[in-house]
Design a protein around this motif. Structure first.
Motif, PDB file in Angstrom:
ATOM      1  N   PRO A  71      46.024  31.865  35.677  1.00  0.00           N
ATOM      2  CA  PRO A  71      46.930  33.004  35.918  1.00  0.00           C
ATOM      3  C   PRO A  71      46.599  33.756  37.211  1.00  0.00           C
ATOM      4  CG  PRO A  71      46.304  32.936  33.616  1.00  0.00           C
ATOM      5  CD  PRO A  71      45.463  31.901  34.311  1.00  0.00           C
ATOM      6  N   LEU A  72      45.317  33.923  37.514  1.00  0.00           N
ATOM      7  CA  LEU A  72      44.924  34.616  38.748  1.00  0.00           C
ATOM      8  C   LEU A  72      45.275  33.756  39.968  1.00  0.00           C
ATOM      9  CD1 LEU A  72      43.626  37.162  39.864  1.00  0.00           C
ATOM     10  CD2 LEU A  72      41.377  36.085  39.606  1.00  0.00           C
ATOM     11  N   GLY A 115      37.897  33.036  45.605  1.00  0.00           N
ATOM     12  CA  GLY A 115      37.484  33.769  44.411  1.00  0.00           C
ATOM     13  C   GLY A 115      36.084  34.343  44.532  1.00  0.00           C
ATOM     14  N   ASP A 116      35.953  35.595  44.155  1.00  0.00           N
ATOM     15  CA  ASP A 116      34.637  36.228  44.099  1.00  0.00           C
ATOM     16  C   ASP A 116      34.637  37.248  42.976  1.00  0.00           C
ATOM     17  OD1 ASP A 116      32.615  35.454  46.175  1.00  0.00           O
ATOM     18  OD2 ASP A 116      34.317  35.805  47.509  1.00  0.00           O
ATOM     19  N   ILE A 117      33.466  37.602  42.513  1.00  0.00           N
ATOM     20  CA  ILE A 117      33.362  38.643  41.489  1.00  0.00           C
ATOM     21  C   ILE A 117      33.696  39.999  42.095  1.00  0.00           C
ATOM     22  CG2 ILE A 117      31.676  39.903  40.077  1.00  0.00           C
ATOM     23  CD1 ILE A 117      30.383  37.195  39.458  1.00  0.00           C
ATOM     24  N   ALA A 118      33.262  40.211  43.330  1.00  0.00           N
ATOM     25  CA  ALA A 118      33.511  41.494  43.997  1.00  0.00           C
ATOM     26  C   ALA A 118      33.615  41.283  45.500  1.00  0.00           C
ATOM     27  CB  ALA A 118      32.374  42.479  43.697  1.00  0.00           C
ATOM     28  N   THR A 119      34.265  42.216  46.156  1.00  0.00           N
ATOM     29  CA  THR A 119      34.498  42.307  47.619  1.00  0.00           C
ATOM     30  C   THR A 119      35.565  41.317  48.102  1.00  0.00           C
ATOM     31  OG1 THR A 119      33.018  40.678  48.687  1.00  0.00           O
ATOM     32  CG2 THR A 119      32.025  42.769  47.937  1.00  0.00           C
ATOM     33  N   GLN A 128      42.415  37.033  48.710  1.00  0.00           N
ATOM     34  CA  GLN A 128      41.173  37.181  47.941  1.00  0.00           C
ATOM     35  C   GLN A 128      41.523  37.382  46.471  1.00  0.00           C
ATOM     36  OE1 GLN A 128      37.712  37.571  49.331  1.00  0.00           O
ATOM     37  NE2 GLN A 128      37.211  37.186  47.183  1.00  0.00           N
ATOM     38  N   LEU A 129      40.885  36.607  45.616  1.00  0.00           N
ATOM     39  CA  LEU A 129      41.026  36.779  44.169  1.00  0.00           C
ATOM     40  C   LEU A 129      39.726  37.392  43.666  1.00  0.00           C
ATOM     41  CD1 LEU A 129      42.469  33.238  43.303  1.00  0.00           C
ATOM     42  CD2 LEU A 129      43.742  35.317  43.904  1.00  0.00           C
ATOM     43  N   ILE A 153      41.345  26.317  47.059  1.00  0.00           N
ATOM     44  CA  ILE A 153      40.897  27.381  46.154  1.00  0.00           C
ATOM     45  C   ILE A 153      39.380  27.380  46.167  1.00  0.00           C
ATOM     46  CG2 ILE A 153      40.974  28.301  43.816  1.00  0.00           C
ATOM     47  CD1 ILE A 153      43.456  26.475  43.340  1.00  0.00           C
ATOM     48  N   GLU A 154      38.796  28.424  46.757  1.00  0.00           N
ATOM     49  CA  GLU A 154      37.332  28.555  46.704  1.00  0.00           C
ATOM     50  C   GLU A 154      36.993  29.251  45.396  1.00  0.00           C
ATOM     51  OE1 GLU A 154      35.165  30.417  49.992  1.00  0.00           O
ATOM     52  OE2 GLU A 154      33.579  30.971  48.595  1.00  0.00           O
ATOM     53  N   ASN A 155      36.351  28.523  44.496  1.00  0.00           N
ATOM     54  CA  ASN A 155      36.020  29.095  43.195  1.00  0.00           C
ATOM     55  C   ASN A 155      34.861  30.089  43.329  1.00  0.00           C
ATOM     56  OD1 ASN A 155      36.053  29.367  40.292  1.00  0.00           O
ATOM     57  ND2 ASN A 155      36.909  27.286  40.242  1.00  0.00           N
ATOM     58  N   VAL A 156      34.637  30.880  42.318  1.00  0.00           N
ATOM     59  CA  VAL A 156      33.489  31.788  42.288  1.00  0.00           C
ATOM     60  C   VAL A 156      32.209  30.944  42.342  1.00  0.00           C
ATOM     61  CG1 VAL A 156      32.281  33.534  40.898  1.00  0.00           C
ATOM     62  CG2 VAL A 156      34.784  33.439  40.908  1.00  0.00           C
TER      63      VAL A 156
END
Ligand SMILES: Nc1nc2c(ncn2[C@@H]2O[C@H](COP(=O)(O)OP(=O)(O)OP(=O)(O)O)[C@@H](O)[C@H]2O)c(=O)[nH]1
Ligand SMILES: [Mg+2]
Length: 227
Positions: free
Chosen positions: A97-98, A66-70, A85-86, A116-119
């Protein structure tokens, strides 16, 4: 004039039930789900790379990152294991859900471990159940040993604490003992794994922990839930 309307129901109950359903499904198929949380840059993607390398090829692992962008983290991991990538587009944490969409998009469902790598964020991710069996919080030596006391929920709701970047200890003011003491004051049952991805120290003990947690999941016959 204001009015209070009571809905007489727990509005988070639906989300909890859905997370329990996902967890149960993963338990049935023998996949241990690990939700990895930390501040930005603590070393989550580096640890997942080292873990995938240690488990060997073809690694029976899947990764949702998970990332905000990229999609940069997915690019770093894709040659080691099936990875999706989420991208949250702004949200500071992942929600179920994601994660479910990512799970559906993975190249394979036949995995022993779903990471699951969180943001990168030590606050919001702690409030969202992603259907994981084990929640792992990571703290690097460059962040300061006071963080477990300052961000208690991430530590209280986790089953394990990874202290990363041990190789930098000679250069930064960080007491491993103080960090562990504060973390265990919040969550006495925390398993602790000090390690360095750069040097490889502690990676074996971390991987042994993962194997043991999965063995428990397969043999206990009951739902394993995060602490
Ligand atoms: N010295 C040292 N550096 C490390 C170690 N592990 C990771 N790093 C470095 O720390 C930086 C961040 O590592 P990442 O693995 O990208 O961290 P992350 O937690 O995934 O970062 P976000 O996804 O942005 O939150 C990189 O420059 C890594 O090379 C380690 O054990 N020792
Ligand atoms: Mg990362």
């Amino acid at each position: 004039m204001s009015q209070v309307i009571s809905v007489q129901r727990d509005v988070s109950a639906d989300a909890r039930h859905k997370a329990d359903d996902f967890r149960r499904m993963m338990t049935r198929q023998g996949t241990l789900v690990v939700n990895l949380m930390s501040s930005p840059g603590a070393g989550k993607t580096s640890l997942l790379s080292a873990t995938a390398r240690r488990f060997g090829s073809p690694a029976r692992i899947g990764i949702l990152v998970g990332d905000i962008a990229t999609d940069r983290d997915a690019q770093r991991l894709a040659h080691l294991a099936p990875t999706v990538q989420l991208t949250t587009g702004g949200a500071c944490h992942l929600e179920l859900p994601l994660v479910q969409r990512g799970w559906e998009a993975l190249a394979t469902h036949e995995v022993d471990f779903l990471f699951i790598e969180n943001v990168g964020n030590l606050v919001c991710p702690a409030s969202h159940d992603l259907g994981e069996h084990r929640r792992v919080v990571m703290l690097s030596t460059t962040e300061g040993d006071d963080k477990p006391a300052k961000y208690p929920k991430a530590f209280r709701t986790s089953g394990a604490l990874v202290i990363s970047k041990l190789d930098l200890l000679p250069h930064v003011p960080f007491s491993v003992d103080a960090a562990i003491a504060d973390a265990r004051a919040t969550q006495p049952k925390l398993a602790v794994f000090p390690l360095s991805v750069l040097c490889g120290d502690g990676i074996e003990a971390w991987c042994d922990y993962l194997l043991e947690e999965r063995r428990k999941l397969l043999t206990a016959g009951v739902e394993a839930v995060h602490a």
